[in-house]
Design a protein around this motif. Structure first.
Motif, PDB file in Angstrom:
ATOM      1  N   SER A  41       0.825  -1.207   0.000  1.00 42.81           N
ATOM      2  CA  SER A  41       0.000   0.000   0.000  1.00 42.81           C
ATOM      3  C   SER A  41       0.858   1.255   0.000  1.00 42.81           C
ATOM      4  O   SER A  41       0.599   2.204  -0.749  1.00 42.81           O
ATOM      5  N   ALA A  42       1.912   1.261   0.818  1.00 43.06           N
ATOM      6  CA  ALA A  42       2.806   2.415   0.876  1.00 43.06           C
ATOM      7  C   ALA A  42       3.520   2.623  -0.451  1.00 43.06           C
ATOM      8  O   ALA A  42       3.682   3.763  -0.918  1.00 43.06           O
ATOM      9  N   ALA A  43       3.933   1.526  -1.102  1.00 39.82           N
ATOM     10  CA  ALA A  43       4.623   1.627  -2.388  1.00 39.82           C
ATOM     11  C   ALA A  43       3.718   2.212  -3.459  1.00 39.82           C
ATOM     12  O   ALA A  43       4.129   3.064  -4.250  1.00 39.82           O
ATOM     13  N   LEU A  44       2.450   1.784  -3.465  1.00 35.33           N
ATOM     14  CA  LEU A  44       1.522   2.264  -4.481  1.00 35.33           C
ATOM     15  C   LEU A  44       1.087   3.698  -4.226  1.00 35.33           C
ATOM     16  O   LEU A  44       0.725   4.416  -5.161  1.00 35.33           O
ATOM     17  N   LYS A  45       1.106   4.120  -2.957  1.00 33.19           N
ATOM     18  CA  LYS A  45       0.805   5.518  -2.666  1.00 33.19           C
ATOM     19  C   LYS A  45       1.952   6.414  -3.114  1.00 33.19           C
ATOM     20  O   LYS A  45       1.737   7.511  -3.634  1.00 33.19           O
ATOM     21  N   ALA A  46       3.169   5.946  -2.913  1.00 33.73           N
ATOM     22  CA  ALA A  46       4.339   6.718  -3.333  1.00 33.73           C
ATOM     23  C   ALA A  46       4.492   6.723  -4.851  1.00 33.73           C
ATOM     24  O   ALA A  46       4.882   7.742  -5.442  1.00 33.73           O
ATOM     25  N   LEU A  47       4.180   5.593  -5.472  1.00 31.94           N
ATOM     26  CA  LEU A  47       4.282   5.457  -6.925  1.00 31.94           C
ATOM     27  C   LEU A  47       2.968   4.887  -7.458  1.00 31.94           C
ATOM     28  O   LEU A  47       2.842   3.686  -7.679  1.00 31.94           O
ATOM     29  N   PRO A  48       1.970   5.729  -7.663  1.00 31.83           N
ATOM     30  CA  PRO A  48       0.667   5.251  -8.137  1.00 31.83           C
ATOM     31  C   PRO A  48       0.724   4.815  -9.605  1.00 31.83           C
ATOM     32  O   PRO A  48       0.523   5.614 -10.520  1.00 31.83           O
ATOM     33  N   VAL A  49       1.026   3.555  -9.804  1.00 32.40           N
ATOM     34  CA  VAL A  49       1.200   3.027 -11.155  1.00 32.40           C
ATOM     35  C   VAL A  49      -0.087   3.168 -11.966  1.00 32.40           C
ATOM     36  O   VAL A  49      -0.058   3.498 -13.157  1.00 32.40           O
ATOM     37  N   ASN A  50      -1.224   2.905 -11.343  1.00 33.83           N
ATOM     38  CA  ASN A  50      -2.510   3.062 -12.021  1.00 33.83           C
ATOM     39  C   ASN A  50      -2.910   4.527 -11.937  1.00 33.83           C
ATOM     40  O   ASN A  50      -3.398   5.016 -10.917  1.00 33.83           O
ATOM     41  N   ARG A  51      -2.670   5.251 -13.019  1.00 38.12           N
ATOM     42  CA  ARG A  51      -2.900   6.691 -13.012  1.00 38.12           C
ATOM     43  C   ARG A  51      -4.367   7.045 -12.817  1.00 38.12           C
ATOM     44  O   ARG A  51      -4.697   8.086 -12.246  1.00 38.12           O
ATOM     45  N   GLY A  52      -5.263   6.184 -13.305  1.00 36.14           N
ATOM     46  CA  GLY A  52      -6.685   6.434 -13.116  1.00 36.14           C
ATOM     47  C   GLY A  52      -7.076   6.402 -11.656  1.00 36.14           C
ATOM     48  O   GLY A  52      -7.834   7.247 -11.171  1.00 36.14           O
ATOM     49  N   TYR A  53      -6.551   5.413 -10.930  1.00 36.26           N
ATOM     50  CA  TYR A  53      -6.812   5.319  -9.493  1.00 36.26           C
ATOM     51  C   TYR A  53      -6.278   6.555  -8.779  1.00 36.26           C
ATOM     52  O   TYR A  53      -6.938   7.131  -7.908  1.00 36.26           O
ATOM     53  N   ALA A  54      -5.047   6.936  -9.118  1.00 36.65           N
ATOM     54  CA  ALA A  54      -4.422   8.082  -8.466  1.00 36.65           C
ATOM     55  C   ALA A  54      -5.198   9.366  -8.745  1.00 36.65           C
ATOM     56  O   ALA A  54      -5.360  10.216  -7.856  1.00 36.65           O
ATOM     57  N   LEU A  55      -5.670   9.520  -9.968  1.00 39.00           N
ATOM     58  CA  LEU A  55      -6.410  10.727 -10.325  1.00 39.00           C
ATOM     59  C   LEU A  55      -7.727  10.806  -9.551  1.00 39.00           C
ATOM     60  O   LEU A  55      -8.084  11.856  -9.011  1.00 39.00           O
ATOM     61  N   ALA A  56      -8.455   9.693  -9.484  1.00 38.44           N
ATOM     62  CA  ALA A  56      -9.734   9.683  -8.770  1.00 38.44           C
ATOM     63  C   ALA A  56      -9.524  10.002  -7.292  1.00 38.44           C
ATOM     64  O   ALA A  56     -10.267  10.794  -6.699  1.00 38.44           O
ATOM     65  N   ASN A  57      -8.515   9.386  -6.690  1.00 35.15           N
ATOM     66  CA  ASN A  57      -8.221   9.646  -5.286  1.00 35.15           C
ATOM     67  C   ASN A  57      -7.820  11.102  -5.068  1.00 35.15           C
ATOM     68  O   ASN A  57      -8.292  11.768  -4.138  1.00 35.15           O
ATOM     69  N   GLY A  58      -6.948  11.605  -5.942  1.00 35.78           N
ATOM     70  CA  GLY A  58      -6.465  12.971  -5.785  1.00 35.78           C
ATOM     71  C   GLY A  58      -7.560  14.004  -5.962  1.00 35.78           C
ATOM     72  O   GLY A  58      -7.609  15.003  -5.226  1.00 35.78           O
ATOM     73  N   LYS A  59      -8.457  13.793  -6.926  1.00 41.74           N
ATOM     74  CA  LYS A  59      -9.523  14.758  -7.158  1.00 41.74           C
ATOM     75  C   LYS A  59     -10.497  14.784  -5.981  1.00 41.74           C
ATOM     76  O   LYS A  59     -11.005  15.838  -5.604  1.00 41.74           O
ATOM     77  N   TRP A  60     -10.767  13.606  -5.402  1.00 42.57           N
ATOM     78  CA  TRP A  60     -11.683  13.594  -4.264  1.00 42.57           C
ATOM     79  C   TRP A  60     -11.057  14.314  -3.068  1.00 42.57           C
ATOM     80  O   TRP A  60     -11.737  15.061  -2.350  1.00 42.57           O
ATOM     81  N   LYS A  61      -9.759  14.117  -2.869  1.00 44.39           N
ATOM     82  CA  LYS A  61      -9.090  14.805  -1.767  1.00 44.39           C
ATOM     83  C   LYS A  61      -8.998  16.300  -2.036  1.00 44.39           C
ATOM     84  O   LYS A  61      -9.037  17.114  -1.098  1.00 44.39           O
ATOM     85  N   LEU A  62      -8.872  16.685  -3.316  1.00 46.52           N
ATOM     86  CA  LEU A  62      -8.894  18.103  -3.674  1.00 46.52           C
ATOM     87  C   LEU A  62     -10.240  18.713  -3.284  1.00 46.52           C
ATOM     88  O   LEU A  62     -10.304  19.830  -2.748  1.00 46.52           O
ATOM     89  N   MET A  63     -11.322  17.979  -3.539  1.00 45.75           N
ATOM     90  CA  MET A  63     -12.648  18.446  -3.139  1.00 45.75           C
ATOM     91  C   MET A  63     -12.746  18.564  -1.620  1.00 45.75           C
ATOM     92  O   MET A  63     -13.279  19.551  -1.095  1.00 45.75           O
TER      93      MET A  63
END
Length: 369
Positions: A41-63
């Motif tokens: 989990s820590a590795a994928l948070k540091a390096l979000p290989v799945n860009r779609g997952y990272a984008l969805a997570n980031g946009k929700w946190k931006l909100m």
């Protein structure tokens, strides 16, 4: 003296197992599994290989950050990746003086994630009188009829959302998973994100490069500046093939429920929803079969929106751009995004004061170019 037989191993004696020793083995195994999942989990948070997952997570946190800071918005942008890099809030501010935020994600989120997003932002921002009066809801033409058996793709990307999304998932249009399912998927990345972990292990440098993509600004807009003509050409062929092999334009159940739910939110919070069709590259638009498909989808959208006084559809024809100004058939580069955003501003009346249109579907006087 007889020679020692080397092909016969000494007799092995298994010690008797006690409940305590068995429990110790199970605890150690459990700790190792938990540690491995934590590390994954820590590795994928540091390096979000799945860009779609990272984008969805980031946009929700931006909100979430916007709500915590009591940000007041005039315009809320939701939708798929065509909106993520197609509608620029800074252009809206520059042209109209209105504040906007782009919370568009990717197509795997289907048409329902924008409903969850709008639901949360409208509900929470109303508490400090910061609710937007205009929602730009943007998708590519085929998302409304794109099938996702068992909501598998939707489940995967939804599991990347923070827990603040879960109440809105539970009360929104019903899907084939629950908040408990999403929690479990987050806790066991070794199983549920095995492909990402595999890519990270096999191609670490390529994974790092991928993880750096989708860098949006403080308004949520992703500015892309590198054209990819080969991808545009390949995507054009794929869409031409799609409209011929799959001519069915019937909207999915989740698409129809999403439209109903978004309309109900618009009525509840006195907002206007504009369904925005994504831009298209000129080469694809030259295909008569594609033009017929696009028009059929638009007609269906207009028929669905006509049932609700607060919902509208923007264009009679798509806004077109040369292939060299695109990254694929519906992703524009930053300079084209400025033009596209201005076209949307003109069609939705955002240059004027934020008031409701006098008709349900004001017809444009000129065609978009």
């Amino acid at each position: 003296m007889a020679s020692e037989r080397r092909d016969i191993l000494p007799e092995e004696r298994v010690k008797p197992a006690s409940a305590r020793s068995l429990a110790s083995v199970l605890v150690i195994a459990g700790v190792l599994v938990l540690a491995a999942n934590f590390a994954a989990s820590a590795a994928l948070k540091a390096l979000p290989v799945n860009r779609g997952y990272a984008l969805a997570n980031g946009k929700w946190k931006l909100m979430d950050r916007a709500l915590e800071s009591r940000t007041k918005l005039d315009v809320l942008i939701v939708g798929d990746s065509s909106s993520n890099q197609g509608l620029n809030p800074k252009v809206i501010r520059e042209v109209t003086g209105k504040t906007a935020m782009n919370l568009g994600v990717v197509a795997e989120a289907r048409t329902i994630e924008p409903v969850w997003t709008a639901d949360r932002f409208l509900e929470q921002s109303t508490k400090y009188k910061g609710a937007p009066r205009t929602i730009l809801w943007m998708h590519v033409y085929d998302i409304w009829s794109r099938d996702d058996k068992g909501d598998r793709r939707l489940r995967g990307i939804t599991a990347s959302l923070p827990s603040t999304a879960w109440p809105y998932i539970e009360r929104g249009p019903k899907v084939r998973f629950t908040a408990r399912d999403l929690w479990l998927m987050q806790q066991v990345p070794l199983y549920f994100q095995n492909l990402s972990l595999s890519n990270l292990a096999r191609r670490p440098f390529a994974s790092i490069e991928e993880a750096r993509r989708f860098k949006y600004d403080e308004t949520g807009f992703t500015a892309e500046t590198t054209p990819d003509l080969s991808l545009v050409q390949r995507d054009t062929r794929n869409h031409m093939k799609l409209v011929r092999e799959d001519p069915d334009t019937t909207f999915t159940t989740i698409a129809r429920k999403s439209i109903d739910a978004m309309a109900q939110l618009a009525a509840k919070y006195k907002a206007e929803v504009w369904i925005v069709q994504s831009p298209i590259n000129r080469t694809l638009w030259q295909d008569p079969v594609f033009r017929q498909r696009w028009q059929s989808v638009t007609d269906t959208l207009r028929a669905a929106a006509a049932r609700y006084p607060h919902m509208h559809v923007t264009f009679d024809e798509p806004v077109l751009f040369d292939d060299v100004r695109m990254q694929n058939c519906d992703h524009v580069l930053a300079d084209a995004a400025t033009e596209f955003t201005r076209a949307v501003i003109d069609r939705t009346g955002l240059r004027q004061a934020v008031t409701r249109p006098t008709t349900a579907h004001p017809q444009p006087t000129t065609k978009a170019e």
